[in-house]
Scaffold this motif. Structure first.
Motif, PDB file in Angstrom:
ATOM      1  N   TYR A  31       3.931 -47.016  22.443  1.00  0.00           N
ATOM      2  CA  TYR A  31       3.660 -46.731  21.034  1.00  0.00           C
ATOM      3  C   TYR A  31       4.055 -45.294  20.698  1.00  0.00           C
ATOM      4  CZ  TYR A  31       0.976 -50.967  21.728  1.00  0.00           C
ATOM      5  OH  TYR A  31       0.608 -52.246  22.050  1.00  0.00           O
ATOM      6  N   ARG A  32       3.793 -44.382  21.643  1.00  0.00           N
ATOM      7  CA  ARG A  32       4.196 -42.991  21.412  1.00  0.00           C
ATOM      8  C   ARG A  32       5.714 -42.847  21.470  1.00  0.00           C
ATOM      9  NH1 ARG A  32       0.197 -39.582  20.895  1.00  0.00           N
ATOM     10  NH2 ARG A  32      -1.882 -40.099  21.676  1.00  0.00           N
ATOM     11  N   ARG A  33       6.335 -43.615  22.363  1.00  0.00           N
ATOM     12  CA  ARG A  33       7.800 -43.576  22.406  1.00  0.00           C
ATOM     13  C   ARG A  33       8.382 -44.073  21.092  1.00  0.00           C
ATOM     14  NH1 ARG A  33       7.370 -45.526  27.803  1.00  0.00           N
ATOM     15  NH2 ARG A  33       7.940 -47.631  27.139  1.00  0.00           N
ATOM     16  N   ALA A  34       7.785 -45.160  20.567  1.00  0.00           N
ATOM     17  CA  ALA A  34       8.271 -45.705  19.293  1.00  0.00           C
ATOM     18  C   ALA A  34       8.063 -44.702  18.167  1.00  0.00           C
ATOM     19  CB  ALA A  34       7.547 -47.012  18.981  1.00  0.00           C
ATOM     20  N   ALA A  35       6.920 -44.005  18.207  1.00  0.00           N
ATOM     21  CA  ALA A  35       6.617 -43.029  17.158  1.00  0.00           C
ATOM     22  C   ALA A  35       7.555 -41.838  17.201  1.00  0.00           C
ATOM     23  CB  ALA A  35       5.172 -42.560  17.291  1.00  0.00           C
ATOM     24  N   ALA A  36       8.110 -41.577  18.390  1.00  0.00           N
ATOM     25  CA  ALA A  36       9.001 -40.424  18.538  1.00  0.00           C
ATOM     26  C   ALA A  36      10.443 -40.753  18.179  1.00  0.00           C
ATOM     27  CB  ALA A  36       8.932 -39.908  19.976  1.00  0.00           C
ATOM     28  N   GLN A  37      10.730 -42.034  17.948  1.00  0.00           N
ATOM     29  CA  GLN A  37      12.103 -42.440  17.667  1.00  0.00           C
ATOM     30  C   GLN A  37      12.423 -42.314  16.177  1.00  0.00           C
ATOM     31  OE1 GLN A  37      12.311 -46.423  19.190  1.00  0.00           O
ATOM     32  NE2 GLN A  37      13.006 -45.770  21.207  1.00  0.00           N
ATOM     33  N   GLY A  38      13.462 -41.605  15.869  1.00  0.00           N
ATOM     34  CA  GLY A  38      13.960 -41.553  14.501  1.00  0.00           C
ATOM     35  C   GLY A  38      12.937 -41.051  13.503  1.00  0.00           C
ATOM     36  N   GLU A  39      13.040 -41.557  12.279  1.00  0.00           N
ATOM     37  CA  GLU A  39      12.164 -41.156  11.186  1.00  0.00           C
ATOM     38  C   GLU A  39      11.672 -42.388  10.446  1.00  0.00           C
ATOM     39  OE1 GLU A  39      14.574 -38.681   8.776  1.00  0.00           O
ATOM     40  OE2 GLU A  39      14.472 -36.947  10.128  1.00  0.00           O
ATOM     41  N   VAL A  40      10.731 -42.185   9.537  1.00  0.00           N
ATOM     42  CA  VAL A  40      10.285 -43.274   8.673  1.00  0.00           C
ATOM     43  C   VAL A  40      11.418 -43.596   7.705  1.00  0.00           C
ATOM     44  CG1 VAL A  40       8.677 -43.951   6.856  1.00  0.00           C
ATOM     45  CG2 VAL A  40       7.844 -42.733   8.874  1.00  0.00           C
ATOM     46  N   THR A  41      11.914 -44.822   7.769  1.00  0.00           N
ATOM     47  CA  THR A  41      13.055 -45.207   6.935  1.00  0.00           C
ATOM     48  C   THR A  41      12.654 -46.039   5.723  1.00  0.00           C
ATOM     49  OG1 THR A  41      13.434 -47.170   8.300  1.00  0.00           O
ATOM     50  CG2 THR A  41      14.602 -45.158   8.919  1.00  0.00           C
ATOM     51  N   ALA A  42      11.426 -46.565   5.718  1.00  0.00           N
ATOM     52  CA  ALA A  42      10.947 -47.334   4.566  1.00  0.00           C
ATOM     53  C   ALA A  42       9.430 -47.273   4.541  1.00  0.00           C
ATOM     54  CB  ALA A  42      11.413 -48.787   4.646  1.00  0.00           C
ATOM     55  N   CYS A  43       8.876 -47.167   3.344  1.00  0.00           N
ATOM     56  CA  CYS A  43       7.422 -47.093   3.200  1.00  0.00           C
ATOM     57  C   CYS A  43       7.042 -47.681   1.842  1.00  0.00           C
ATOM     58  CB  CYS A  43       6.950 -45.646   3.316  1.00  0.00           C
ATOM     59  SG  CYS A  43       5.149 -45.455   3.305  1.00  0.00           S
ATOM     60  N   TYR A  44       6.100 -48.628   1.857  1.00  0.00           N
ATOM     61  CA  TYR A  44       5.670 -49.298   0.628  1.00  0.00           C
ATOM     62  C   TYR A  44       4.140 -49.330   0.556  1.00  0.00           C
ATOM     63  CZ  TYR A  44      10.421 -51.171   0.082  1.00  0.00           C
ATOM     64  OH  TYR A  44      11.779 -51.308  -0.074  1.00  0.00           O
ATOM     65  N   VAL A  45       3.639 -49.487  -0.669  1.00  0.00           N
ATOM     66  CA  VAL A  45       2.203 -49.651  -0.895  1.00  0.00           C
ATOM     67  C   VAL A  45       2.019 -50.568  -2.102  1.00  0.00           C
ATOM     68  CG1 VAL A  45       1.950 -47.690  -2.490  1.00  0.00           C
ATOM     69  CG2 VAL A  45      -0.002 -48.391  -1.074  1.00  0.00           C
TER      70      VAL A  45
END
Length: 344
Positions: A31-45
């Motif tokens: 999960y930490r590896r995934a969190a360290a990859q790239g950036e947030v590319t999409a976000c919705y609410v």
């Protein structure tokens, strides 16, 4: 030590260092590896999260070709804080888009900037902790997708609560499961708490388990519905007679169903009923919801049709004279007073 021995020692040291690096890499949480990859590319609410007190946030993080991950968070802005956090590793943009498309079938979603998403989610964590609510199991796995958790004292908490208080909307069973430092009875008596129970088939059982006299609560609410239905059916009969129409014999029962449906709607959906551009489908949905509150054998088609005819007279009255918006507030007030005064 000979030259060959020194060379062999250097090779051995390099192999050991490489082995240690691989061990460290494997020891890092996926999960930490995934969190360290790239950036947030999409976000919705969900579009009206500020108005209805519940924010559903969807985040996609990573970089195409290097692995992407999805995380979703449910935050009760008014009371419970962070209610749920989940996600998927090794997710694709196409899969994420399908999730958003499915959500759009029932909820309007809008794009959200990452800083506001962090404020909602991490603020929800702080809000839950400071008010004594249990957080989701291993929520940190998925909040890592939003970056490192900030200092709680630095968070802007102005979006949380309602009118300066906690406002709980839901089932007593949910409240009972989430409270850590108090019982539901103690919680609802706090001066900084307002609440409205959502009524459904399990409400009586939930209330009994939580230590309330559910029969007294139901009787108080039923008496209110009956009293208001008598008044509304009288007004409606006068209105129909003035228009040379014959009032339906089940008009009182129809108004009971209508008022119960109003009490079951949230404020936004009640307001929609009074909108000049309300769709026929929305009115029909309300008709059937009101009919569900009236006893009828599902196989008795004649009675069901008669109930719907009576409800349509009530709704015709509402179209011209307005929806009884105040009933929802009155219902919640009576509900609150009855429950508070009948604790076992």
């Amino acid at each position: 030590m000979s030259r060959n021995s020194r060379r062999a020692e250097r090779h051995r040291a390099k192999r050991m260092e490489k082995h240690r690096m691989m061990q460290r890499a494997r020891s890092v949480s996926p999960y930490r590896r995934a969190a360290a990859q790239g950036e947030v590319t999409a976000c919705y609410v969900n579009e009206h999260w500020r108005d209805n007190g519940m924010a559903a946030v969807f985040v996609l993080r990573g970089a195409p070709g290097r692995g992407m991950s999805m995380a979703s968070y449910l935050v009760d802005i008014w009371c419970l804080g962070l209610k749920d956090a989940w996600g998927r590793l090794q997710y694709s943009r196409a899969e994420f888009d399908k999730v958003i498309e499915r959500q759009l079938l029932t909820n309007a979603l809008v794009r959200l900037d990452i800083e506001t998403a962090r404020r909602i989610v991490f603020g929800g964590i702080r809000f839950a902790k400071q008010n004594g609510f249990r957080l989701p199991h291993k929520y940190e796995r998925w909040t890592a997708m939003l970056g490192p958790e900030p200092d709680p004292e630095s968070l802007d908490m102005s979006i949380f609560g309602k009118d300066g208080k906690l406002f709980f909307v839901g089932q007593l069973s949910d409240l009972n499961e989430r409270l850590i430092r108090s019982t539901p009875q103690e919680f609802v008596r706090r001066p900084d708490v307002e609440w409205a129970l959502e009524a459904d088939a399990d409400s009586a059982e939930d209330m009994g388990e939580a230590g309330y006299d559910s029969a007294a609560w139901e009787a108080a609410c039923d008496a209110l519905v009956d009293e208001r239905a008598a008044d509304m059916s009288r007004r409606c009969r006068d209105w129909l007679t003035s228009r040379n129409q014959v009032p339906h014999p089940m008009l009182h029962e129809a108004w009971r169903g209508v008022l119960n449906a109003v009490s079951d709607f949230d404020e936004e959906r009640i307001a929609d009923l009074d909108a000049p551009d309300i769709s026929l489908g929305a009115w029909q949905d309300f008709e059937y919801r009101a009919a569900n509150f009236i006893d009828a054998d599902p196989d008795d088609e004649d009675r069901i049709e008669s109930i719907l005819d009576a409800i349509r007279q009530a709704m015709a009255y509402m179209r011209e004279r307005g929806v009884p918006f105040d009933f929802k507030e009155e219902y919640v007030r009576v509900q609150r007073e009855a429950i508070s005064s009948t604790a076992k």
